[in-house]
Design an enzyme around this catalytic site. Structure first.
Site, short mmCIF file in Angstrom:
data_model
loop_
_atom_site.label_atom_id
_atom_site.label_comp_id
_atom_site.label_asym_id
_atom_site.label_seq_id
_atom_site.Cartn_x
_atom_site.Cartn_y
_atom_site.Cartn_z
N ASP A 79 1.07 -0.46 0.04
CA ASP A 79 -0.05 -0.18 -0.14
C ASP A 79 0.80 1.20 -0.07
O ASP A 79 2.28 1.54 0.73
CB ASP A 79 -1.01 0.21 1.22
CG ASP A 79 -1.87 1.00 0.65
OD1 ASP A 79 -2.19 1.21 0.12
OD2 ASP A 79 -3.13 0.95 2.29
N HIS A 81 0.53 5.96 1.11
CA HIS A 81 0.15 7.08 1.43
C HIS A 81 0.41 7.97 1.35
O HIS A 81 1.54 8.15 1.09
CB HIS A 81 0.15 6.67 3.33
CG HIS A 81 -0.54 7.41 4.15
ND1 HIS A 81 -1.87 7.69 3.96
CD2 HIS A 81 -0.32 9.10 4.68
CE1 HIS A 81 -2.72 8.86 5.14
NE2 HIS A 81 -0.94 9.62 5.12
N SER A 82 -0.25 9.20 0.85
CA SER A 82 -0.31 10.27 0.84
C SER A 82 -0.11 11.34 1.68
O SER A 82 -1.41 11.42 2.30
CB SER A 82 -0.29 10.91 -0.42
OG SER A 82 -0.59 12.28 -0.78
N THR A 119 -9.34 10.27 -1.85
CA THR A 119 -9.78 9.38 -2.47
C THR A 119 -10.79 8.68 -3.02
O THR A 119 -10.66 8.41 -3.91
CB THR A 119 -7.98 8.95 -2.34
OG1 THR A 119 -7.02 8.52 -2.78
CG2 THR A 119 -7.90 6.66 -3.17
N ARG A 167 -8.45 16.22 18.45
CA ARG A 167 -7.72 17.11 17.95
C ARG A 167 -7.85 17.66 16.88
O ARG A 167 -7.61 19.03 16.61
CB ARG A 167 -6.04 15.98 17.03
CG ARG A 167 -5.70 14.83 18.06
CD ARG A 167 -4.77 14.34 16.48
NE ARG A 167 -4.29 14.79 15.84
CZ ARG A 167 -3.70 14.47 15.03
NH1 ARG A 167 -3.83 12.98 15.03
NH2 ARG A 167 -2.62 14.86 14.33
N LYS A 186 -3.48 2.76 10.91
CA LYS A 186 -4.51 2.99 9.94
C LYS A 186 -3.41 2.15 9.56
O LYS A 186 -5.02 -0.01 8.74
CB LYS A 186 -5.60 3.80 9.35
CG LYS A 186 -6.40 4.72 10.71
CD LYS A 186 -7.03 5.41 9.54
CE LYS A 186 -6.56 6.54 8.91
NZ LYS A 186 -5.79 7.12 10.01
N LYS A 187 -3.12 2.62 8.68
CA LYS A 187 -2.00 1.63 8.00
C LYS A 187 -1.81 0.02 7.71
O LYS A 187 -1.65 -1.18 7.38
CB LYS A 187 -0.94 2.39 6.95
CG LYS A 187 -1.17 3.67 6.58
CD LYS A 187 -2.14 2.67 4.90
CE LYS A 187 -2.79 4.57 3.80
NZ LYS A 187 -3.05 3.10 3.08
#
Length: 434
Positions: A79, A81-82, A119, A167, A186-187
């Protein structure tokens, strides 16, 4: 244990133990920790920090606050992530490239945040496609198509979902420790065999400076690797839109031009580069040169497009989407050009301002309950350093109403600077970490 004692330790500058952080994350998930205590915890972390070991412990505690996936597949689960940018639709290209190269991509993604597009919103610009799927459906799509881009279930890292909302209203979003734990919890819960992080820097990114991006990339890579997930990061430039279009359906169109029409440019270049890092790290290519060739071949021979079409159909989209994508994507009723006010060179592009202008058009959310209009946005955006003549289009606005188009045109005029000298144009990829 109790929340007050853990918060007191933070206030004094002491890092809570792994067991204390695990207990606190569980309390966030089951709501035995109050909002006030969660806010005090976030402020304590923001002001005092956790250090590397504490950051890893918090990440793992938040990961373990809910369900964890595991995969039994004939290839690695990978996977990316950006950290967010404008015109960044890399995930929709990278996932099918990797699937075509023998990997599997169980991508749990998010929606638009601030000035950056989401996304999931881009995927849902495809008629009929649903990103909210059951775990069984998620697994079936990954197994059949090689990739699935879906929303997180309520059972994935619930502590993060709760703490993130706290937050947002307590001014503690910009904490390196909390950002790292939020992204990675999460990843890591997705059961990955490898991860690549695309950390953006520049006017259209959350991290404006290369130093800030480097610091975040380093924290993410070290934390993920210490947590057991092989991870690298690429710092990429966001001083101009990655793709020449901004807005959900318009960005999907750019993706299809790369996958189906042979379009090449910054978007394709970064998609291939990130794919190559993952292919090497997962042992699917001997080196970066070979990995780049494999990724480019997957684009050139249509294998990536075939995987994308299979994923779209399995998630409820049109069966023949890749063959007729222009017919399926929604179009805005108002399309108008924004002419250059003078001749010169595009000296600067305020990416954040352009992203917020797309949100104002309805292409993003100003409050959580807003409904996104997938058709609106900008297309044919000029590039940094381009020479333009007076009256030449800087971009095209796609809007639902004339008054919205006029407001967007005013925003564009403020966001794109026309000067007399060519700017220094940073490289697309600044550096790789890990």
């Amino acid at each position: 244990m109790d929340a007050r004692a853990i918060i007191a330790k933070l206030r004094l500058g002491d890092v809570p133990t792994q067991d204390e952080l695990r207990w606190f994350a569980a309390g966030l998930a089951d709501r035995s920790v109050s909002d006030a205590q969660a806010g005090a915890f976030a402020m304590g972390v923001c002001l005092r920090g956790l250090g590397e070991e504490g950051r890893v412990a918090l990440t793992l505690a938040m990961r373990d606050s809910g369900d964890r996936l595991s995969w039994d597949l004939p290839g690695p689960a990978l996977d990316k992530h950006s950290t967010g940018g404008i015109g960044d639709c890399v995930s929709l290209i990278l996932a099918p490239i990797l699937a075509a190269c023998g990997a599997y991509v169980p991508m749990i993604s998010g929606r638009g945040l601030g000035h950056t597009g989401g996304t999931l919103d881009k995927m849902e610009a495809i008629p009929g496609l649903h990103t909210d799927v059951t775990e069984d459906q998620f697994r079936a799509v990954v197994r059949d198509a090689g990739a699935a881009i879906v929303s997180a279930s309520a059972e994935i890292a619930p502590a993060d979902k709760r703490l993130y909302a706290i937050r947002d209203v307590t001014g503690t979003v910009e904490s390196l420790d909390l950002i790292t734990a939020s992204i990675l919890s999460k990843k890591l819960a997705a059961g990955l065999d490898g991860l690549v992080l695309d950390v953006k820097c520049g006017s259209g990114a959350f991290m404006k400076s290369a130093d800030d991006a480097r610091q975040l990339a380093g924290a993410l890579v070290s934390t993920a690797n210490m947590a057991g997930c092989p991870t690298s990061a690429v710092i990429s430039d966001m001083n101009q839109p990655l793709a020449p279009s901004l807005g959900n359906a318009l960005e999907v169109a750019e993706v299809m031009r790369v996958l189906c029409d042979g379009e090449r440019g910054r978007l394709a270049e970064l998609s291939v580069a990130l794919s190559a890092v993952l292919l090497v790290n997962a042992g699917l290519a001997d080196d970066l040169e070979n990995a780049v060739k494999r990724a480019e071949q997957a684009l050139a021979d249509g294998a990536a497009a075939e995987r994308f079409g299979r994923m779209v159909a399995a998630m409820g989209g049109p069966v023949a989407f890749t063959d007729n994508w222009r017919r399926f994507l929604p179009e805005a009723p108002v399309i108008r050009e924004v002419p250059a006010p003078t001749s010169g060179i595009v000296a600067a592009i305020d990416g954040e301002a352009l992203g917020l202008a797309v949100v104002a058009l309805g292409g993003g959310r100003q409050v959580e309950s807003d409904v996104v209009d997938p058709a609106v946005g900008f297309s044919e955006v000029v590039t940094l350093g381009a020479r333009v003549s007076k009256g030449q289009p800087l971009l095209r606005i796609h809007a639902a109403r004339e008054e919205a188009a006029r407001a967007a045109a005013d925003a564009v005029a403020q966001a794109i600077d026309i000067g007399g000298a060519a700017p220094d144009i940073p490289p697309l990829i600044h550096e790789r970490i890990g």
